[in-house]
Design an enzyme around this catalytic site. Sequence first.
Site, PDB file in Angstrom:
ATOM      1  N   PHE A   1      33.339 -47.002 -24.633  1.00 36.97           N
ATOM      2  CA  PHE A   1      32.590 -45.738 -24.602  1.00 36.97           C
ATOM      3  C   PHE A   1      31.441 -45.845 -25.602  1.00 36.97           C
ATOM      4  O   PHE A   1      31.308 -45.072 -26.525  1.00 36.97           O
ATOM      5  CB  PHE A   1      33.531 -44.569 -24.935  1.00 36.97           C
ATOM      6  CG  PHE A   1      33.015 -43.221 -24.473  1.00 36.97           C
ATOM      7  CD1 PHE A   1      32.708 -43.002 -23.144  1.00 36.97           C
ATOM      8  CD2 PHE A   1      32.852 -42.177 -25.367  1.00 36.97           C
ATOM      9  CE1 PHE A   1      32.245 -41.766 -22.704  1.00 36.97           C
ATOM     10  CE2 PHE A   1      32.382 -40.935 -24.944  1.00 36.97           C
ATOM     11  CZ  PHE A   1      32.073 -40.742 -23.604  1.00 36.97           C
TER      12      PHE A   1
ATOM     13  N   THR B   1      32.614 -52.593 -21.708  1.00 36.47           N
ATOM     14  CA  THR B   1      32.824 -53.243 -23.008  1.00 36.47           C
ATOM     15  C   THR B   1      31.794 -54.363 -23.142  1.00 36.47           C
ATOM     16  O   THR B   1      30.928 -54.523 -22.299  1.00 36.47           O
ATOM     17  CB  THR B   1      34.263 -53.797 -23.150  1.00 36.47           C
ATOM     18  OG1 THR B   1      34.456 -54.822 -22.167  1.00 36.47           O
ATOM     19  CG2 THR B   1      35.299 -52.686 -22.956  1.00 36.47           C
TER      20      THR B   1
ATOM     21  N   LYS C   1      28.152 -58.211 -17.699  1.00 33.88           N
ATOM     22  CA  LYS C   1      27.745 -59.455 -17.021  1.00 33.88           C
ATOM     23  C   LYS C   1      28.801 -60.554 -17.091  1.00 33.88           C
ATOM     24  O   LYS C   1      28.841 -61.431 -16.248  1.00 33.88           O
ATOM     25  CB  LYS C   1      26.474 -60.040 -17.677  1.00 33.88           C
ATOM     26  CG  LYS C   1      25.232 -59.247 -17.491  1.00 33.88           C
ATOM     27  CD  LYS C   1      24.094 -59.803 -18.343  1.00 33.88           C
ATOM     28  CE  LYS C   1      24.214 -59.465 -19.805  1.00 33.88           C
ATOM     29  NZ  LYS C   1      23.897 -58.143 -20.243  1.00 33.88           N
TER      30      LYS C   1
ATOM     31  N   GLY D   1      15.304 -52.687 -32.492  1.00 36.70           N
ATOM     32  CA  GLY D   1      16.589 -52.616 -31.795  1.00 36.70           C
ATOM     33  C   GLY D   1      16.583 -53.306 -30.434  1.00 36.70           C
ATOM     34  O   GLY D   1      17.521 -53.184 -29.667  1.00 36.70           O
TER      35      GLY D   1
ATOM     36  N   GLU E   1      19.349 -58.465 -30.979  1.00 38.64           N
ATOM     37  CA  GLU E   1      20.562 -58.414 -31.818  1.00 38.64           C
ATOM     38  C   GLU E   1      20.285 -59.147 -33.132  1.00 38.64           C
ATOM     39  O   GLU E   1      19.352 -59.944 -33.220  1.00 38.64           O
ATOM     40  CB  GLU E   1      21.704 -59.162 -31.126  1.00 38.64           C
ATOM     41  CG  GLU E   1      22.005 -58.724 -29.725  1.00 38.64           C
ATOM     42  CD  GLU E   1      22.981 -57.581 -29.672  1.00 38.64           C
ATOM     43  OE1 GLU E   1      23.701 -57.364 -30.672  1.00 38.64           O
ATOM     44  OE2 GLU E   1      23.002 -56.866 -28.649  1.00 38.64           O
TER      45      GLU E   1
ATOM     46  N   ASP F   1      21.473 -65.051 -21.643  1.00 38.35           N
ATOM     47  CA  ASP F   1      21.553 -63.776 -20.930  1.00 38.35           C
ATOM     48  C   ASP F   1      20.864 -63.898 -19.560  1.00 38.35           C
ATOM     49  O   ASP F   1      21.419 -63.477 -18.537  1.00 38.35           O
ATOM     50  CB  ASP F   1      20.868 -62.698 -21.792  1.00 38.35           C
ATOM     51  CG  ASP F   1      20.768 -61.360 -21.102  1.00 38.35           C
ATOM     52  OD1 ASP F   1      21.807 -60.678 -20.987  1.00 38.35           O
ATOM     53  OD2 ASP F   1      19.660 -60.995 -20.651  1.00 38.35           O
TER      54      ASP F   1
ATOM     55  N   LYS G   1      22.378 -63.651 -15.616  1.00 42.92           N
ATOM     56  CA  LYS G   1      21.823 -62.760 -14.587  1.00 42.92           C
ATOM     57  C   LYS G   1      21.383 -63.530 -13.339  1.00 42.92           C
ATOM     58  O   LYS G   1      21.613 -63.075 -12.222  1.00 42.92           O
ATOM     59  CB  LYS G   1      20.650 -61.972 -15.176  1.00 42.92           C
ATOM     60  CG  LYS G   1      21.146 -60.919 -16.180  1.00 42.92           C
ATOM     61  CD  LYS G   1      20.001 -60.320 -16.952  1.00 42.92           C
ATOM     62  CE  LYS G   1      20.498 -59.246 -17.910  1.00 42.92           C
ATOM     63  NZ  LYS G   1      19.482 -58.877 -18.900  1.00 42.92           N
TER      64      LYS G   1
ATOM     65  N   GLY H   1      18.858 -49.975 -21.647  1.00 44.82           N
ATOM     66  CA  GLY H   1      18.736 -48.623 -22.186  1.00 44.82           C
ATOM     67  C   GLY H   1      19.907 -47.760 -21.775  1.00 44.82           C
ATOM     68  O   GLY H   1      20.507 -47.968 -20.718  1.00 44.82           O
TER      69      GLY H   1
HETATM   70  N1  NAP Z   1      22.812 -51.464 -23.580  1.00 44.56           N
HETATM   71  C1  NAP Z   1      22.129 -51.801 -22.486  1.00 44.56           C
HETATM   72  O1  NAP Z   1      20.976 -51.403 -22.308  1.00 44.56           O
HETATM   73  C2  NAP Z   1      22.784 -52.649 -21.427  1.00 44.56           C
HETATM   74  C3  NAP Z   1      22.040 -52.992 -20.286  1.00 44.56           C
HETATM   75  C4  NAP Z   1      22.663 -53.734 -19.271  1.00 44.56           C
HETATM   76  C5  NAP Z   1      23.977 -54.144 -19.421  1.00 44.56           C
HETATM   77  N2  NAP Z   1      24.653 -53.836 -20.575  1.00 44.56           N
HETATM   78  C6  NAP Z   1      26.056 -54.265 -20.687  1.00 44.56           C
HETATM   79  O2  NAP Z   1      26.886 -53.118 -20.631  1.00 44.56           O
HETATM   80  C7  NAP Z   1      28.048 -53.300 -21.464  1.00 44.56           C
HETATM   81  C8  NAP Z   1      28.114 -52.172 -22.480  1.00 44.56           C
HETATM   82  O3  NAP Z   1      26.939 -52.209 -23.285  1.00 44.56           O
HETATM   83  P1  NAP Z   1      26.688 -51.166 -24.447  1.00 44.56           P
HETATM   84  O4  NAP Z   1      25.276 -51.325 -24.852  1.00 44.56           O
HETATM   85  O5  NAP Z   1      27.217 -49.843 -24.056  1.00 44.56           O
HETATM   86  O6  NAP Z   1      27.610 -51.787 -25.590  1.00 44.56           O
HETATM   87  P2  NAP Z   1      28.202 -51.022 -26.855  1.00 44.56           P
HETATM   88  O7  NAP Z   1      27.324 -49.880 -27.225  1.00 44.56           O
HETATM   89  O8  NAP Z   1      28.518 -52.074 -27.850  1.00 44.56           O
HETATM   90  O9  NAP Z   1      29.568 -50.396 -26.282  1.00 44.56           O
HETATM   91  C9  NAP Z   1      30.696 -51.149 -25.979  1.00 44.56           C
HETATM   92  C10 NAP Z   1      31.894 -50.386 -26.511  1.00 44.56           C
HETATM   93  O10 NAP Z   1      33.076 -51.015 -26.040  1.00 44.56           O
HETATM   94  C11 NAP Z   1      33.985 -51.128 -27.145  1.00 44.56           C
HETATM   95  N3  NAP Z   1      34.927 -52.188 -26.880  1.00 44.56           N
HETATM   96  C12 NAP Z   1      34.777 -53.541 -27.088  1.00 44.56           C
HETATM   97  N4  NAP Z   1      35.901 -54.186 -26.717  1.00 44.56           N
HETATM   98  C13 NAP Z   1      36.770 -53.252 -26.264  1.00 44.56           C
HETATM   99  C14 NAP Z   1      38.102 -53.286 -25.763  1.00 44.56           C
HETATM  100  N5  NAP Z   1      38.772 -54.445 -25.637  1.00 44.56           N
HETATM  101  N6  NAP Z   1      38.706 -52.117 -25.414  1.00 44.56           N
HETATM  102  C15 NAP Z   1      38.057 -50.945 -25.548  1.00 44.56           C
HETATM  103  N7  NAP Z   1      36.800 -50.849 -26.042  1.00 44.56           N
HETATM  104  C16 NAP Z   1      36.164 -51.973 -26.368  1.00 44.56           C
HETATM  105  C17 NAP Z   1      33.075 -51.391 -28.316  1.00 44.56           C
HETATM  106  O11 NAP Z   1      33.698 -51.197 -29.556  1.00 44.56           O
HETATM  107  P3  NAP Z   1      33.156 -52.131 -30.810  1.00 44.56           P
HETATM  108  O12 NAP Z   1      31.728 -51.752 -30.999  1.00 44.56           O
HETATM  109  O13 NAP Z   1      34.027 -51.759 -31.940  1.00 44.56           O
HETATM  110  O14 NAP Z   1      33.313 -53.535 -30.351  1.00 44.56           O
HETATM  111  C18 NAP Z   1      31.952 -50.397 -28.056  1.00 44.56           C
HETATM  112  O15 NAP Z   1      32.244 -49.114 -28.529  1.00 44.56           O
HETATM  113  C19 NAP Z   1      27.868 -54.682 -22.115  1.00 44.56           C
HETATM  114  O16 NAP Z   1      28.630 -55.610 -21.393  1.00 44.56           O
HETATM  115  C20 NAP Z   1      26.376 -54.954 -21.995  1.00 44.56           C
HETATM  116  O17 NAP Z   1      26.069 -56.314 -21.949  1.00 44.56           O
HETATM  117  C21 NAP Z   1      24.081 -53.101 -21.566  1.00 44.56           C
END
Ligand code: NAP
Length: 344
Positions: A13, A101, A130, A211, A214, A225, A229, A326
């Site tokens: 979440f 996650t 991914k 931001g 990373e 990455d 894709k 985003g």
């Molecule tokens: N952000 C983007 O714009 C974007 C775009 C395309 C795809 N994505 C993909 O979408 C996914 C989520 O991205 P996000 O940006 O939302 O990441 P995020 O903000 O880091 O959220 C992921 C959440 O999942 C939690 N988590 C990790 N392992 C877990 C587990 N085993 N059980 C339960 N919760 C767990 C994390 O906790 P901790 O932080 O404590 O680990 C964190 O709160 C990723 O795979 C990312 O590559 C993201």
Amino acid sequence: MMIMLFELVFIGFGTVARGLAELLLEKKEELKSKYDMKYQVVAISDIRVGSILDGRGIDLRKALKLADAGENLESLPAQRKGLSAIETIKESHSNAIVEATWTNIIDGEPGYSHIKTALSLGKHVVTSNKGPISLHYRELMRLANNNYVRLKFKGTVLSGTPAFNLFDGALAGCSVSSIRGIVNGTTNYILTEMEKGLDYKKALKEAQRLGYAEADPTMDVEGGDAAAKIAILSNVLLGANIKPDMVKRKGISSITKEEVLGARKRGDRIKLIAGAEKKDNTIKAQVSPVPLPVSDPLANIMGVMNAITFETDCLGNFTVVGPGAGRRATGYALLTDLISIAKS
Ligand SMILES: NC(=O)c1ccc[n+]([C@@H]2O[C@H](COP(=O)([O-])OP(=O)(O)OC[C@H]3O[C@@H](n4cnc5c(N)ncnc54)[C@H](OP(=O)(O)O)[C@@H]3O)[C@@H](O)[C@H]2O)c1
């Protein structure tokens, strides 16, 4: 008229899942009136913000507010608290899982186990992760089919901007023979800044400050990455069976300001291109920095924007351009996946 009622579980979440939560709240009435889709969130499990399960429904607005404030969800009333992701998937009476996650392209975990468990139990899955899709696409699709449920993963490429979902919707019946794209916003931002005169290190620092990159930028700048894709795009659109480590790749970390500016003088722009092509039934996929003439639509994609040019049998070449990341844009990708399941 059949109403689709999603009993949703969020696994992870963070940024993206909360983007979806926000859209679900905002568009609740529209989803019902336009798409005959209703939802109730029955569990959220996240190792950072806590884990709650309640079959009678969770107050999503309150959960979102708490998570955005960095507070623990377990202060909300719920039948069960503190369950792990796998326990939550198994013990919730849900019919759909949102898996958001972190991405791991070495073995796909923990998302791979989350998705496998959910599909095996006959639950639909939507994900932006991914890792599991680039490594285990065929196996997971087979599992979904065998269990008569859907696995949707629009957000893994170009976030909410249409990419492969075009070909089972608006462009059904159109075949793709090659794909070339800018699928990583971080590297495109760095190259754009280098064109303004910054050297690689300074441009990377700026991307980190904003931001976009990373603290450890390796996955982006070395092309990992983009490789994940293009592997997903190749498997879905070209019928390939490749994994990210089978994609030949070169990143941008050794590119100099002089090379970027020299290309400009010659009327080109250097872009990190993820490409795949089908020839004589073999598929070749690669990621590398390429000088493109400015007449190429991809040469004009600047900053964090993403774009893909598809070569097709019915339309020739066409290019989609849009955000590739985003909170809201990727949350929207998960929403379109849910709507597509509701429609089917
Ligand atoms: N952000 C983007 O714009 C974007 C775009 C395309 C795809 N994505 C993909 O979408 C996914 C989520 O991205 P996000 O940006 O939302 O990441 P995020 O903000 O880091 O959220 C992921 C959440 O999942 C939690 N988590 C990790 N392992 C877990 C587990 N085993 N059980 C339960 N919760 C767990 C994390 O906790 P901790 O932080 O404590 O680990 C964190 O709160 C990723 O795979 C990312 O590559 C993201």
